[in-house]
Design a protein around this motif. Structure first.
Motif, PDB file in Angstrom:
ATOM      1  N   UNK A   1       0.962  -1.355   0.106  1.00 21.19           N
ATOM      2  CA  UNK A   1       0.029  -0.058  -0.119  1.00 21.19           C
ATOM      3  C   UNK A   1       1.017   1.193   0.077  1.00 21.19           C
ATOM      4  N   UNK A   2       0.746   1.671  -1.154  1.00 16.66           N
ATOM      5  CA  UNK A   2       1.818   3.116  -1.413  1.00 16.66           C
ATOM      6  C   UNK A   2       0.990   4.371  -0.853  1.00 16.66           C
ATOM      7  N   UNK A   3       1.710   5.007   0.012  1.00 14.12           N
ATOM      8  CA  UNK A   3       1.151   6.372   0.815  1.00 14.12           C
ATOM      9  C   UNK A   3       1.814   7.691   0.292  1.00 14.12           C
ATOM     10  N   UNK A   4       1.417   7.742  -1.092  1.00 18.13           N
ATOM     11  CA  UNK A   4       2.071   9.051  -1.562  1.00 18.13           C
ATOM     12  C   UNK A   4       3.604   9.201  -1.497  1.00 18.13           C
ATOM     13  N   UNK A   5       4.077   8.122  -2.189  1.00 17.02           N
ATOM     14  CA  UNK A   5       5.606   7.957  -2.578  1.00 17.02           C
ATOM     15  C   UNK A   5       6.024   8.799  -3.792  1.00 17.02           C
ATOM     16  N   UNK A   6       7.053   9.180  -3.575  1.00 18.27           N
ATOM     17  CA  UNK A   6       7.635  10.025  -4.976  1.00 18.27           C
ATOM     18  C   UNK A   6       8.899   9.706  -5.318  1.00 18.27           C
ATOM     19  N   UNK A   7       9.391   8.582  -4.998  1.00 15.40           N
ATOM     20  CA  UNK A   7      10.441   7.922  -5.626  1.00 15.40           C
ATOM     21  C   UNK A   7      10.180   6.570  -6.445  1.00 15.40           C
ATOM     22  N   UNK A   8       9.060   6.332  -6.788  1.00 12.19           N
ATOM     23  CA  UNK A   8       8.733   5.262  -7.537  1.00 12.19           C
ATOM     24  C   UNK A   8       8.544   3.796  -6.901  1.00 12.19           C
ATOM     25  N   UNK A   9       8.381   3.945  -5.610  1.00 14.57           N
ATOM     26  CA  UNK A   9       8.037   2.779  -4.877  1.00 14.57           C
ATOM     27  C   UNK A   9       6.992   1.617  -5.316  1.00 14.57           C
ATOM     28  N   UNK A  10       6.032   2.342  -5.794  1.00 13.80           N
ATOM     29  CA  UNK A  10       4.902   1.503  -6.491  1.00 13.80           C
ATOM     30  C   UNK A  10       5.198   0.783  -7.594  1.00 13.80           C
ATOM     31  N   UNK A  11       5.843   1.238  -8.486  1.00 14.47           N
ATOM     32  CA  UNK A  11       6.353   0.617  -9.845  1.00 14.47           C
ATOM     33  C   UNK A  11       7.179  -0.716  -9.508  1.00 14.47           C
ATOM     34  N   UNK A  12       8.223  -0.199  -8.506  1.00 10.21           N
ATOM     35  CA  UNK A  12       9.220  -1.222  -8.105  1.00 10.21           C
ATOM     36  C   UNK A  12       8.432  -2.411  -7.494  1.00 10.21           C
ATOM     37  N   UNK A  13       7.606  -2.222  -6.590  1.00  8.63           N
ATOM     38  CA  UNK A  13       6.878  -3.229  -5.721  1.00  8.63           C
ATOM     39  C   UNK A  13       6.068  -4.074  -6.904  1.00  8.63           C
ATOM     40  N   UNK A  14       5.383  -3.427  -7.729  1.00  6.14           N
ATOM     41  CA  UNK A  14       4.665  -4.200  -8.730  1.00  6.14           C
ATOM     42  C   UNK A  14       5.338  -5.019  -9.486  1.00  6.14           C
ATOM     43  N   UNK A  15       6.633  -4.458 -10.074  1.00  2.00           N
ATOM     44  CA  UNK A  15       7.574  -5.154 -10.956  1.00  2.00           C
ATOM     45  C   UNK A  15       8.006  -6.722 -10.166  1.00  2.00           C
ATOM     46  N   UNK A  16       8.154  -6.483  -8.987  1.00  2.00           N
ATOM     47  CA  UNK A  16       8.531  -7.430  -7.973  1.00  2.00           C
ATOM     48  C   UNK A  16       7.712  -8.658  -7.675  1.00  2.00           C
ATOM     49  N   UNK A  17       6.498  -8.297  -8.175  1.00  2.00           N
ATOM     50  CA  UNK A  17       5.162  -9.248  -7.901  1.00  2.00           C
ATOM     51  C   UNK A  17       4.253  -8.976  -6.771  1.00  2.00           C
ATOM     52  N   UNK A  18       4.191  -7.650  -6.452  1.00  2.00           N
ATOM     53  CA  UNK A  18       3.140  -7.257  -5.244  1.00  2.00           C
ATOM     54  C   UNK A  18       2.057  -6.767  -6.123  1.00  2.00           C
ATOM     55  N   UNK A  19       0.747  -6.941  -5.208  1.00  2.00           N
ATOM     56  CA  UNK A  19      -0.267  -6.555  -5.654  1.00  2.00           C
ATOM     57  C   UNK A  19      -0.143  -4.895  -4.889  1.00  2.00           C
ATOM     58  N   UNK A  20      -0.233  -3.761  -5.952  1.00  2.00           N
ATOM     59  CA  UNK A  20      -0.001  -2.560  -5.307  1.00  2.00           C
ATOM     60  C   UNK A  20      -1.548  -1.664  -5.358  1.00  2.00           C
ATOM     61  N   UNK A  21      -1.512  -1.180  -4.136  1.00  2.00           N
ATOM     62  CA  UNK A  21      -2.657  -0.143  -3.814  1.00  2.00           C
ATOM     63  C   UNK A  21      -2.284   0.950  -3.274  1.00  2.00           C
ATOM     64  N   UNK A  22      -3.217   2.109  -3.183  1.00  2.00           N
ATOM     65  CA  UNK A  22      -2.735   3.329  -2.774  1.00  2.00           C
ATOM     66  C   UNK A  22      -3.622   3.952  -1.514  1.00  2.00           C
TER      67      UNK A  22
END
Length: 310
Positions: free
Chosen positions: A36-57
């Motif tokens: 669960x991404x909390x307004x990250x500005x460093x691309x955390x969400x994209x890296x997590x998704x590429x690693x296989x996580x389900x990304x929500x915000x």
């Protein structure tokens, strides 16, 4: 409903999130890893998704807000929660899951303070704060929880769906612990090896600001969950001040048969009345809390029926 849900609240964890996601996927192959991404500005969400996580915000800033969203949205038999900063060992997760499944634990605490926390953590005031919070909670709630503010925990479905979070920030861990203790839920502990953040990863926890929030949360929860203790201590304090003001007047009266300080006598009497009001108010609120605990047990039965029907 997922068998196991791994919950990772994240804010600007780009240097570590890929490793954390991969570690939990390896440790718990049957789990779904949620970031669960909390307004990250460093691309955390994209890296997590590429690693296989389900990304929500979650767009409301704060760890408490993120956890509240996670608990609302995700249904699972077992939940594992950790941070995205690679300070907690994913290898401890299977044992924590086992304790929920086999020993019917409602919350399993990853205990850092009994192992490597004080040697690994380089922020001295954080060490002091953790000890202060642990001692305060165990004193006020007559418990023996080893690590109050750990970010690695496992939960049962019953715990997650019965926990009404109020916190917005890092004080959420304290609130979860007190909820489990006060509601007589089963708590188990697994000692884990904590490691400090790797180079390039920065803590979002403010020692002073978040420490004060945690202490405020403790006072609020003591008032809410232990009202007789809270208002009883307040009544005792008021009574002692009242007595301190009254005794010199009483001694002077016996010596001179005069009461020259009527304003002080009136203030003393008002404080004594306030002490009585606080004492009986605490008694009434304590009975209300007892009734709420009984209602909570009935609510748990409803949640359990829902869980077994899915």
């Amino acid at each position: 409903m997922d068998k196991i849900a791994v919950l990772l609240p994240c804010y600007n964890e780009a240097p570590t999130i890929e490793k954390v996601v991969r570690d939990y996927r390896a440790a718990l192959p049957e789990a779904v890893v949620y970031v669960y991404d909390n307004n990250s500005s460093d691309g955390t969400d994209g890296i997590a998704e590429a690693a296989g996580a389900v990304v929500r915000r979650e767009y409301s800033q704060g760890k408490g807000n993120v956890i509240r969203r996670m608990f609302r949205e995700i249904d699972a038999e077992v939940y594992v929660m950790a941070d995205g900063d690679d300070t907690y060992p994913a290898g401890a997760a299977p044992e924590m899951v086992r304790l929920v499944r086999e020993r019917q634990a409602d919350m399993v605490i990853g205990d850092r303070l009994s192992s490597t926390y004080f040697s690994e953590n380089k922020r001295r005031f954080h060490n002091t704060g953790n000890l202060l919070v642990r001692r305060s909670i165990n004193l006020f709630f007559q418990s023996d929880v080893k690590d109050i503010m750990t970010g690695m925990r496992a939960f049962s479905f019953l715990f997650v769906k019965s926990f009404a979070a109020l916190s917005r920030g890092f004080e959420i861990e304290t609130e979860m612990t007190i909820h489990a203790v006060e509601k007589n839920m089963r708590i188990e502990t697994v000692t884990i090896d904590y490691r400090d953040r790797p180079a390039g990863s920065e803590s979002k926890l403010s020692t002073v600001r978040d420490g004060l929030r945690v202490l405020k949360m403790i006072l609020v929860l003591v008032k809410n969950y232990r009202p007789f203790l809270f208002f009883g201590l307040l009544a005792l304090a008021l009574l002692l001040v009242s007595a301190g003001l009254f005794l010199p007047i009483l001694i002077e009266f016996f010596q001179t048969r005069l009461v020259p300080r009527f304003p002080t006598l009136i203030v003393s009497g008002m404080l004594a009345l306030s002490a009585l009001q606080s004492f009986f108010g605490g008694l009434i609120l304590d009975n209300i809390c007892r009734k709420n605990r009984q209602d909570f047990e009935m609510r748990l039965l409803e949640i359990e029926r829902k869980w077994r029907s899915t």
